[in-house]
Design an enzyme around this catalytic site. Structure first.
Site: not given
Length: 260
Positions: A54, A56, A116, A165, A186, A216-217
């Site tokens: 990702e 960001k 996203k 998600e 997530n 995710e995360s």
């Protein structure tokens, strides 16, 4: 109690109302990238490392992850290091992103690109297609079941794949739709922004095999990915861990090479 997600969605509604006054939805179909053939993220994940790297610059929980990063350098580094796909944050106010970031990522790599953002209307899906996305994110916490159904079907009608998600069992129940390609868990609670990898493990047994499972995360080590694979996860979205470095290629390659 008002949450960060509530603030983000309220801001998104306000932004969209302004945007639509100057750029009508039918303008997106006139853009060159709107007619390009999309690349399947499902195939890319199943035939590669499974890493969705990702881009960001910041987030509500981390005001400055890497504010000086150049999207073309980072995303190309991700691809050359073996990432299966790229995720690009396009929300500006809370994440420091933009649609230009999506466009530059598309111009820099050949692997699938995920837009996203906090998508609540078809307008944003047309926008995603026009700026070069192959897949969009829908967030169960921000949408009702009928909205999830309508938006995912609309995305697929444009040739986009859909990553839906969820954060808990209740959200998962309303997300098991035939118009969804990938189910993402997530590990970050969008209300508190705390992460817990056990969220993926606990929800995995309730996700049918029809969907590609994506965690995710909160994934900070190759060991975590090995653990999650045992629970049927094939895709792994990693942002902060890779963004906080000045060497996206080297760090991503080291990370991917260490996955067993």
């Amino acid at each position: 109690m008002k949450t960060i997600l509530d603030d983000i969605i309220a801001n998104k509604i306000s932004e969209l109302n302004l945007k639509k006054q100057v750029v009508p939805a039918n303008q997106f179909e006139k853009m060159a990238l709107f007619h390009r053939k999309t690349v399947s993220i499902t195939s890319a994940i199943r035939n590669g490392s499974g890493i969705i790297a990702e881009f960001k610059r910041r987030s509500p929980s981390k005001p400055a992850i890497n504010m000086n990063a150049r999207v073309q350098n980072v995303t190309l580094g991700y691809q050359e290091a073996g990432a299966s796909a790229i995720s690009v944050l396009t929300d500006n106010k809370f994440f420091g992103g933009s649609l230009d970031d999506l466009l530059l990522a598309r111009a820099s790599v050949t692997i699938p690109v995920l837009r996203k953002d906090f998508i609540i209307e078809e307008y944003q899906i047309l926008e995603a297609k026009a700026y070069g996305a192959d897949v969009i994110l829908l967030i169960a916490a921000a949408l009702r079941k009928q909205e999830l159904k309508n938006l995912s079907k609309f995305a697929q009608s444009l040739g986009l794949e859909v990553l839906l998600e969820v954060h808990n069992e209740e959200e998962l129940e309303k997300s098991l739709l035939p118009s969804v390609n990938l189910l993402g868990v997530n590990n970050r609670n969008l209300k508190t922004f705390e992460t817990n990898i056990n969220t993926s493990k606990e929800l995995s047994k309730r996700i049918p095999n029809d969907f590609v499972r994506v965690s995710e995360s909160g994934i900070s080590s190759p060991k975590t990915i090995t653990e999650l694979k045992a629970y049927g996860f094939e895709g792994f979205l990693i942002g902060e861990q890779l963004m906080k470095t000045n060497s996206p290629y080297d760090d991503t390659k080291t990370f991917i090479d260490a996955i067993h």
